[in-house]
Design an enzyme around this catalytic site. Sequence first.
Site, PDB file in Angstrom:
ATOM      1  N   LYS A 119       0.982  -1.038   0.171  1.00 49.18           N
ATOM      2  CA  LYS A 119       0.075   0.087   0.041  1.00 49.18           C
ATOM      3  C   LYS A 119       1.026   1.215   0.196  1.00 49.18           C
ATOM      4  O   LYS A 119       0.351   2.045  -0.625  1.00 49.18           O
ATOM      5  CB  LYS A 119      -0.916   0.110   1.189  1.00 49.18           C
ATOM      6  CG  LYS A 119      -1.885  -1.050   1.134  1.00 49.18           C
ATOM      7  CD  LYS A 119      -3.317  -0.733   0.892  1.00 49.18           C
ATOM      8  CE  LYS A 119      -4.348  -1.550   0.261  1.00 49.18           C
ATOM      9  NZ  LYS A 119      -5.587  -1.821   0.866  1.00 49.18           N
ATOM     10  N   LYS A 201      -3.449 -10.353  -6.810  1.00 49.73           N
ATOM     11  CA  LYS A 201      -4.863 -10.789  -6.330  1.00 49.73           C
ATOM     12  C   LYS A 201      -5.850  -9.708  -6.599  1.00 49.73           C
ATOM     13  O   LYS A 201      -5.800  -8.552  -6.953  1.00 49.73           O
ATOM     14  CB  LYS A 201      -4.703 -10.905  -4.812  1.00 49.73           C
ATOM     15  CG  LYS A 201      -4.784  -9.460  -4.101  1.00 49.73           C
ATOM     16  CD  LYS A 201      -5.194  -9.429  -2.630  1.00 49.73           C
ATOM     17  CE  LYS A 201      -5.698  -8.366  -2.032  1.00 49.73           C
ATOM     18  NZ  LYS A 201      -6.294  -8.234  -0.885  1.00 49.73           N
ATOM     19  N   LYS A 204     -10.697  -5.099  -4.309  1.00 47.63           N
ATOM     20  CA  LYS A 204     -11.773  -4.282  -4.344  1.00 47.63           C
ATOM     21  C   LYS A 204     -11.513  -2.903  -4.750  1.00 47.63           C
ATOM     22  O   LYS A 204     -12.548  -2.186  -5.214  1.00 47.63           O
ATOM     23  CB  LYS A 204     -12.675  -4.574  -3.264  1.00 47.63           C
ATOM     24  CG  LYS A 204     -12.173  -4.060  -1.903  1.00 47.63           C
ATOM     25  CD  LYS A 204     -13.386  -4.179  -0.985  1.00 47.63           C
ATOM     26  CE  LYS A 204     -12.912  -4.477   0.202  1.00 47.63           C
ATOM     27  NZ  LYS A 204     -11.864  -3.622   1.054  1.00 47.63           N
TER      28      LYS A 204
HETATM   29  P1  ATP Z   1      -8.167  -3.396  -0.929  1.00 48.02           P
HETATM   30  O1  ATP Z   1      -8.351  -3.831  -2.481  1.00 48.02           O
HETATM   31  O2  ATP Z   1      -9.243  -2.141  -0.630  1.00 48.02           O
HETATM   32  O3  ATP Z   1      -7.177  -3.335  -0.170  1.00 48.02           O
HETATM   33  P2  ATP Z   1      -9.203  -6.154  -0.417  1.00 48.02           P
HETATM   34  O4  ATP Z   1     -10.148  -6.361  -1.656  1.00 48.02           O
HETATM   35  O5  ATP Z   1      -7.943  -6.575  -0.497  1.00 48.02           O
HETATM   36  O6  ATP Z   1      -9.312  -4.431  -0.457  1.00 48.02           O
HETATM   37  P3  ATP Z   1      -9.916  -6.410   2.248  1.00 48.02           P
HETATM   38  O7  ATP Z   1     -10.926  -5.339   2.938  1.00 48.02           O
HETATM   39  O8  ATP Z   1      -8.473  -6.066   2.443  1.00 48.02           O
HETATM   40  O9  ATP Z   1     -10.081  -6.394   0.699  1.00 48.02           O
HETATM   41  O10 ATP Z   1     -10.078  -7.890   2.722  1.00 48.02           O
HETATM   42  C1  ATP Z   1     -11.436  -8.188   3.126  1.00 48.02           C
HETATM   43  C2  ATP Z   1     -11.394  -9.680   3.107  1.00 48.02           C
HETATM   44  O11 ATP Z   1     -11.291 -10.392   1.900  1.00 48.02           O
HETATM   45  C3  ATP Z   1     -10.339 -10.612   4.019  1.00 48.02           C
HETATM   46  O12 ATP Z   1     -10.403 -11.405   4.528  1.00 48.02           O
HETATM   47  C4  ATP Z   1      -9.279 -10.832   2.681  1.00 48.02           C
HETATM   48  O13 ATP Z   1      -8.543 -11.566   3.110  1.00 48.02           O
HETATM   49  C5  ATP Z   1     -10.211 -11.374   1.856  1.00 48.02           C
HETATM   50  N1  ATP Z   1     -10.043 -11.238   0.331  1.00 48.02           N
HETATM   51  C6  ATP Z   1      -9.661 -10.054  -0.150  1.00 48.02           C
HETATM   52  N2  ATP Z   1      -9.185 -10.021  -1.678  1.00 48.02           N
HETATM   53  C7  ATP Z   1      -9.093 -11.361  -1.758  1.00 48.02           C
HETATM   54  C8  ATP Z   1      -8.848 -12.309  -3.026  1.00 48.02           C
HETATM   55  N3  ATP Z   1      -8.429 -11.964  -3.870  1.00 48.02           N
HETATM   56  N4  ATP Z   1      -9.053 -13.663  -2.572  1.00 48.02           N
HETATM   57  C9  ATP Z   1      -9.447 -14.015  -1.536  1.00 48.02           C
HETATM   58  N5  ATP Z   1      -9.710 -13.472  -0.361  1.00 48.02           N
HETATM   59  C10 ATP Z   1      -9.686 -12.026  -0.400  1.00 48.02           C
END
Ligand code: ATP
Length: 337
Positions: A119, A201, A204
């Site tokens: 980040k 990965k 979102k």
């Molecule tokens: P951002 O992109 O805003 O950092 P993010 O998509 O990584 O967000 P988080 O809020 O960090 O989402 O994660 C929420 C939950 O979803 C956590 O338990 C995280 O491990 C899971 N998660 C996030 N992205 C993935 C993915 N690509 N595959 C599986 N699990 C995920």
Amino acid sequence: MESQQTQEKKIIFSGIQPSGHLTLGNYIGALKNWLKLQYEYRCCFAVVDLHSLTVRQDPKELRRRCMEFLVQYLACGIDPKENLIFFQSHVHTHTELAWILNCYTYMGELGRMTQFKDKSAKHADNINAGLFDYPVLMAADILLYQTDLVPVGGDQKQHLELTRDIAIRFNNLYGETFKVPEPYIPEVGARIMSLQEPTKKMSKSDENPNAYIALLDSPDVIMKKIKRAVTDSDNEIKYAEGKDGINNLLSIYSSLTGEKISDVEAKFAGKGYGQFKTEVAEVVIESLKPIQERYKDLMNNQDYVKEVYTTSAEKALSISSKTLRKVYKKVGFVPKA
Ligand code: ATP
Ligand code: LTN
């Protein structure tokens, strides 16, 4: 009788930060396991709004998104009669415990966190102290509830290990105070990949909406995004090294249908990528359809939603205050009269 049973249940805490759009990655990595475990455990599911401030947010949009996330938890099928569903900022014990735990966490530990490194590279103009301290607030979230299990995606394993280290360190100094939690990570789908860059990965807050499937994407959009997903040129539907795009689609299909990856490979043996992608998209569309329908109904029932997050936050405050009082006493603060 019922309350006795509830007391005996083990405890779960998990949260998602309200940034971007809830994605299929969040669903498969986290939410799906929340659903699976919600009756077996006593669960706290928070929209971790305080965490989302570590990246700049527009206040109006953040407020809207926080509500949309909470409603999506409900729409996915989290049962508010059995579980607590609330906004992290409504329960002030989280920030209070975070301060204390800050004094038991080392700069070196925080500097090693991959999420912090990723980040800071992505937001080089805003490497704020909150971003650095993020895992300590997460540790507070978890430890406040004497949590046994934390269902998350694979990317959160490192944060969970740090949470455990902080809990053990504190317990060693002051005697048994915190339960040391375990992570709960899915076997298939712990890391759903970006549809556009399948070595990264699915995130979102990706700037390119084609990289992720949002839980609220329409069937047309889902079909288009999956058809455009980056794959390879050897046209074999097989889980193998270097075939990141196909591996990802196989994981999505397997996780949503419950079929083993080897069975999915057998089912599509000899078929083309075009047909495979269409069938993956159909499975995704069918899985998200009931969520999208419930989401619409719930958004029209704001009074009910408000009742859920208000009563949940009251209960969460009462549970977490017990831990905070214990901590204040252990470190040597004078108790309130
Ligand atoms: P951002 O992109 O805003 O950092 P993010 O998509 O990584 O967000 P988080 O809020 O960090 O989402 O994660 C929420 C939950 O979803 C956590 O338990 C995280 O491990 C899971 N998660 C996030 N992205 C993935 C993915 N690509 N595959 C599986 N699990 C995920
Ligand atoms: N850091 C997590 C979100 C999060 C969380 C938590 C997850 C904040 N507090 C407590 C589990 C338990 C993330 O997914 N980025």
